[in-house]
Write an enzyme that holds these catalytic residues in place. Sequence first.
Site, short mmCIF file in Angstrom:
data_model
loop_
_atom_site.label_atom_id
_atom_site.label_comp_id
_atom_site.label_asym_id
_atom_site.label_seq_id
_atom_site.Cartn_x
_atom_site.Cartn_y
_atom_site.Cartn_z
N PHE A 126 7.14 -13.98 8.62
CA PHE A 126 8.04 -13.79 7.72
C PHE A 126 9.57 -14.05 8.62
O PHE A 126 9.67 -13.72 9.32
CB PHE A 126 7.99 -12.02 7.58
CG PHE A 126 9.11 -11.49 6.39
CD1 PHE A 126 8.95 -11.80 5.11
CD2 PHE A 126 10.08 -10.97 6.97
CE1 PHE A 126 9.79 -11.36 4.10
CE2 PHE A 126 11.27 -10.41 6.03
CZ PHE A 126 11.00 -10.45 4.61
N ASP A 195 3.34 -8.49 15.22
CA ASP A 195 3.97 -7.83 13.94
C ASP A 195 2.76 -7.34 13.12
O ASP A 195 2.12 -8.21 12.43
CB ASP A 195 4.91 -8.63 13.27
CG ASP A 195 5.63 -8.16 12.18
OD1 ASP A 195 5.20 -7.18 11.67
OD2 ASP A 195 6.61 -8.92 11.78
N TYR A 220 7.16 1.12 5.33
CA TYR A 220 7.42 1.15 3.80
C TYR A 220 6.23 0.34 3.14
O TYR A 220 6.32 0.52 1.81
CB TYR A 220 8.75 0.99 3.52
CG TYR A 220 9.17 -0.55 4.13
CD1 TYR A 220 8.71 -1.71 3.69
CD2 TYR A 220 10.14 -0.27 4.98
CE1 TYR A 220 9.50 -2.76 4.07
CE2 TYR A 220 10.54 -1.49 5.48
CZ TYR A 220 10.30 -2.67 5.07
OH TYR A 220 10.96 -3.80 5.40
N LYS A 221 5.44 -0.21 3.71
CA LYS A 221 4.29 -0.87 2.96
C LYS A 221 2.93 -0.15 2.88
O LYS A 221 3.18 0.93 2.19
CB LYS A 221 3.93 -2.38 3.41
CG LYS A 221 5.13 -3.09 3.40
CD LYS A 221 4.83 -4.36 4.46
CE LYS A 221 6.14 -5.31 4.51
NZ LYS A 221 6.68 -5.75 3.46
N ARG A 369 1.85 -12.63 -5.68
CA ARG A 369 1.27 -12.12 -4.62
C ARG A 369 0.71 -10.47 -5.21
O ARG A 369 1.53 -9.85 -5.74
CB ARG A 369 2.26 -11.88 -3.60
CG ARG A 369 1.74 -11.62 -2.09
CD ARG A 369 2.84 -11.56 -1.27
NE ARG A 369 3.79 -10.60 -1.33
CZ ARG A 369 4.60 -9.88 -0.23
NH1 ARG A 369 4.52 -10.34 0.88
NH2 ARG A 369 5.21 -8.69 -0.62
#
Lengths: 394, 394
Positions: A126, A195, A220-221, A369
């Site tokens: 990312f 990560d 937050y995922k 996705r």
Amino acid sequence: MSELTTRAGALDAADELAGVRKQFVLDEVVYLDGNSLGALPANVPGRVEDVVLRQWGRMRIRSWDESGWWTAPERIGDKIAPLVGAAPGQIVVGDSTSVNVFKALVAAVRMADADRDEILVDATTFPTDGYIAESAARMTGRTLQPVTPAEVPGALSDRTAAVLLNHVDYRSGRLHDLPSLTAAVHAAGAVAVWDLCHSAGALPVGLDEHGVDLAVGCTYKYLNGGPGSPAYLYVRRELQDRFDSPLPGWNSHAEPFGMRPAFEPASGALRGRVGTPDILSMLALEAALEVWDGVRIEAVRAKSLALTDFFLECVAAYVPEGRVESVTPVAHSERGSQVALRCDDAGDVMKRLIERGVVGDFRHPDVLRFGFTPLYVGFADVERAARVLCEVLR
Amino acid sequence: MSELTTRAGALDAADELAGVRKQFVLDEVVYLDGNSLGALPANVPGRVEDVVLRQWGRMRIRSWDESGWWTAPERIGDKIAPLVGAAPGQIVVGDSTSVNVFKALVAAVRMADADRDEILVDATTFPTDGYIAESAARMTGRTLQPVTPAEVPGALSDRTAAVLLNHVDYRSGRLHDLPSLTAAVHAAGAVAVWDLCHSAGALPVGLDEHGVDLAVGCTYKYLNGGPGSPAYLYVRRELQDRFDSPLPGWNSHAEPFGMRPAFEPASGALRGRVGTPDILSMLALEAALEVWDGVRIEAVRAKSLALTDFFLECVAAYVPEGRVESVTPVAHSERGSQVALRCDDAGDVMKRLIERGVVGDFRHPDVLRFGFTPLYVGFADVERAARVLCEVLR
């Protein structure tokens, strides 16, 4: 009723995690974007109201002690710890993932031998990790070398100070081999930084077991902490005394209220703290983490694989051959908790899916996705998503 | 009724800001700790509930666009701007004060001529600024020189790259001369960075007018954003193209959703953003800032000085001579919005004050600190605080 609909019903009936769904605020939408923003846990609104009205509104400044605000970063870190295979005392919550990547990577370089002048970074990462790694390299006088995770073993040398890798690729959903890559990094004498944004809460990570040195992740995922909720930093216990933060704020001081002009680092994971913790967001996250009570991460992983398998099966059955192409690995050992489908008009297709109540996301330039959050996505959702996808593509 | 009680009543009756108090959640406590944690604005709970239940709970991922989450850091920055004398487009909200000090100071050094090898830092600063300045110096290869604000003009030279100063001293409440110190820094060819934590929302700052280069501040004191609410960063417009952040996260990229491997900075104040913004805390702050609608900062300053004057007068009248000693400057031009009284047993005295409903705070080793927030503290509160202080000291 198709055979797949029947199968979905049977799979839902046998799902040991099916009961967890009622702990979330959900509606008729099939929400397959929990890998971007997790759904709202039902106990969060009440907790936030209490924090605002009673803790802040009535107790005001006293809450720093009496409501446990001051110790929230490490207390909530200890609630995340079992989800990523960490013993207590190694995780602090706070700041964004980007800021934690900076702390971790600079600290990693400082832990390595001083003559090691290279940092390896996952070239498929990312983007923020790559940007921050570039800054960390610049500010520590090291050279940054972007390589794919597969190239890491060949790129390691006695010049490598630290390696920053993603556990799951945000675009393809590919799961990288954390145990063997960490071992390779260690064999080369370098420091391994992971990560976990796209793996924590979706599959077992085993930080302690695999000897990971430093790790960061967002909340937050799959951890459902809310939009932009604070990230976390893991520092393996044996390395904590050598964790030399580039952001030594007053919260990481051995005696924060001593107000001393000279910095003296706290012991333990507290060294990863920086400034005043963001209490509203942090305590919303603490409430959100309660949905994990009694949930085994192994059960989450088993369901995640079953969901993604079933989705791929439904897509193969419903969608005309060649219309989409999965870029997510078939092998379970290489798959995270999402399915990425390449599709020429992906941006437009995702817009129409969302209009029809199936929410995934679009990743530039051509990827649909779909994230599968085992705590609240069921097999009937999966079948419906594939069916609507087929209708949209027709 | 004493003469001072009568005076308090008259002052309250004539107070043009008296009506603002009803916009806060308050009780019978005399709250003189708004310089540590501002009181709860009454519109915050409802806003937070909407953000949690509707924006996150129902709209979920769509809120990044449709609820304006993505643009919150710059939008809320523009709401803070008039309070610190800044035109729009120069402030972004996010991260902690400590993290923003790091961004600002590293960027300041990078703006200065490369052969300038010193950073001056306020030796009387709140400690975190000093710790972070030390890290910024270490990571940019500069020498850090702590000096008192009074010593700055003499310490400036053609070796000075940047100067980090506090507008108001957190301990004594002394207001430093921002216009003349900034001018002195500029005359020496260096970059001026100001920390506004203890001045923003209490007095006019005049960032644009006085040519300040970079500034940071917290939002949980006089701006009432809530515990640990996000801080802000000001980058003067003319310097934005040269703002080279040490924390170039994906939110400061020119095209964040392009997901490009190479970093290309956004234009404007956006360069000060880093990672995903913390939405719950940020939107609570946005609601909190609405209490400033229609409030003139000059009126706030006038009332602040009247409150601190009156407190000093009441203390002099009530408290036995020599029992406490004010360390806050008498001259208005040198006073912030707090009064600090030195007192041998300050820790114990503050404990007893709080028990009797007068909340200030204790600063190690011997300071009683009373903050006067003009938006919700009245003159009767001030008289009562001095009276209770006298009772406790007897």
